[in-house]
Write a protein that holds these residues in place. Structure first.
Motif, PDB file in Angstrom:
ATOM      1  N   ILE A  37     -70.615  86.475 109.467  1.00 20.72           N
ATOM      2  CA  ILE A  37     -69.341  87.023 108.966  1.00 20.72           C
ATOM      3  C   ILE A  37     -68.372  87.260 110.118  1.00 20.72           C
ATOM      4  O   ILE A  37     -67.183  86.948 110.038  1.00 20.72           O
ATOM      5  CB  ILE A  37     -69.607  88.316 108.173  1.00 20.72           C
ATOM      6  N   ARG A  38     -68.891  87.822 111.219  1.00 18.77           N
ATOM      7  CA  ARG A  38     -68.023  88.072 112.356  1.00 18.77           C
ATOM      8  C   ARG A  38     -67.464  86.771 112.930  1.00 18.77           C
ATOM      9  O   ARG A  38     -66.312  86.702 113.346  1.00 18.77           O
ATOM     10  CB  ARG A  38     -68.789  88.843 113.431  1.00 18.77           C
ATOM     11  N   ARG A  39     -68.268  85.740 112.976  1.00 24.32           N
ATOM     12  CA  ARG A  39     -67.791  84.462 113.488  1.00 24.32           C
ATOM     13  C   ARG A  39     -66.703  83.885 112.599  1.00 24.32           C
ATOM     14  O   ARG A  39     -65.699  83.357 113.089  1.00 24.32           O
ATOM     15  CB  ARG A  39     -68.959  83.484 113.608  1.00 24.32           C
ATOM     16  N   ALA A  48     -63.446  85.751 113.314  1.00 19.16           N
ATOM     17  CA  ALA A  48     -62.851  85.349 114.588  1.00 19.16           C
ATOM     18  C   ALA A  48     -62.148  84.011 114.480  1.00 19.16           C
ATOM     19  O   ALA A  48     -61.054  83.808 115.018  1.00 19.16           O
ATOM     20  CB  ALA A  48     -63.924  85.304 115.679  1.00 19.16           C
ATOM     21  N   VAL A  49     -62.762  83.077 113.754  1.00 18.82           N
ATOM     22  CA  VAL A  49     -62.146  81.760 113.573  1.00 18.82           C
ATOM     23  C   VAL A  49     -60.845  81.875 112.799  1.00 18.82           C
ATOM     24  O   VAL A  49     -59.826  81.256 113.129  1.00 18.82           O
ATOM     25  CB  VAL A  49     -63.132  80.809 112.893  1.00 18.82           C
ATOM     26  N   ARG A  50     -60.837  82.709 111.737  1.00 24.44           N
ATOM     27  CA  ARG A  50     -59.610  82.874 110.945  1.00 24.44           C
ATOM     28  C   ARG A  50     -58.500  83.530 111.768  1.00 24.44           C
ATOM     29  O   ARG A  50     -57.330  83.131 111.681  1.00 24.44           O
ATOM     30  CB  ARG A  50     -59.926  83.708 109.710  1.00 24.44           C
ATOM     31  N   LEU A 105     -53.375  83.490 114.928  1.00 22.20           N
ATOM     32  CA  LEU A 105     -52.656  83.963 116.116  1.00 22.20           C
ATOM     33  C   LEU A 105     -52.145  82.832 117.002  1.00 22.20           C
ATOM     34  O   LEU A 105     -51.106  82.977 117.657  1.00 22.20           O
ATOM     35  CB  LEU A 105     -53.559  84.884 116.935  1.00 22.20           C
ATOM     36  N   LEU A 106     -52.838  81.738 117.065  1.00 23.36           N
ATOM     37  CA  LEU A 106     -52.388  80.642 117.924  1.00 23.36           C
ATOM     38  C   LEU A 106     -51.026  80.092 117.504  1.00 23.36           C
ATOM     39  O   LEU A 106     -50.133  79.929 118.357  1.00 23.36           O
ATOM     40  CB  LEU A 106     -53.445  79.535 117.943  1.00 23.36           C
TER      41      LEU A 106
END
Length: 239
Positions: A48-50, A53-55, A60-61
């Motif tokens: 879930i944490r991964r 982070a991907v989302r 943000l990029l």
């Protein structure tokens, strides 16, 4: 010396590995061949944490890229606004709106007989539109009659440029081409006419000797000097 050896039957029996056939042989092979590393167990929390982070990275990029492009596009406006602010600050610190300071000032002209004169100063500040200029460490070089010259300098001065009048204050020194030196604390010079005068204590030294007076007047373009007030002279020279 002879070493005892074990019986041949005993040596053969100790080196022979029993052969296992069937399913037991396959299980023994699996136990003998161990994996190089154990398998990592991934928990549901780390998955879930991964994903989070991907989302966030995907969100943000693009925002960061847009912010950078906007900063590049608006930078000329920001820099121009900063320059305008600095110019406004400098104008506010000036004493008057019309004041103008010049470093290493130089003024040149000619007198009433078309002789050149030069006036220099470490700095000059024009007061207003009348032409009055404040000078720091002024120095005047005036050409006199028959090619003689007179040099004046002081700590401060005021130059009336339209009328070619110069007022000097503070350690005023006048050198004449004939070797005469006059020292006083204030003097008024008519640059155009080549004349000077002072009404404060004056000390003179030259080929004639030494003299102290309460003032002086230089007339006829430096050919005649009058010492005014109470005077005391020590004359030297040939009889």
């Amino acid at each position: 010396m002879t070493l005892p050896f074990p019986p041949r039957d005993t040596l053969a029996a100790s080196t022979v590995t029993p052969i296992v056939a069937g399913p037991d042989r396959a299980a023994a092979a699996r136990r003998a061949i161990l994996p190089s590393r154990s398998r990592v167990q991934v928990s549901s929390g780390s998955i879930i944490r991964r994903r989070v982070a991907v989302r966030l990275a995907k969100l943000l990029l693009p925002v960061g890229a847009l912010t950078l492009l906007a900063a590049i596009a608006l930078w000329p406006e920001i820099d121009g606004a900063a320059d305008r602010g600095r110019m406004a600050f400098r104008r506010a610190t000036q004493a008057t709106a019309d004041a103008m300071r010049i470093s290493g000032a130089r003024f040149q002209g000619v007198d009433e007989q078309n002789r050149p004169y030069n006036l220099t100063a470490t700095s000059a500040v024009q007061r207003d539109q009348t032409g009055m200029i404040d000078l720091a460490k002024p120095r005047a070089d005036i050409l006199l009659t028959n090619g003689a010259w007179m040099l004046l300098e002081s700590q401060d001065g005021q130059y009336n440029r339209p009328d070619s009048l110069l007022d000097l204050q503070g350690n005023v020194t006048l050198w004449h081409d004939n070797g005469t030196t006059l020292k006083t604390e204030a003097a008024h010079i008519d640059v155009h006419a080549g004349e000077a005068e002072s009404d404060v204590a004056t000390a003179a030294q030259g080929p004639f000797g030494t003299l102290q007076s309460e003032g002086f007047k230089l007339r006829e373009r430096g050919q005649v000097v009058f010492f005014t007030g109470r005077s005391h002279a020590v004359l030297e020279g040939r009889q």
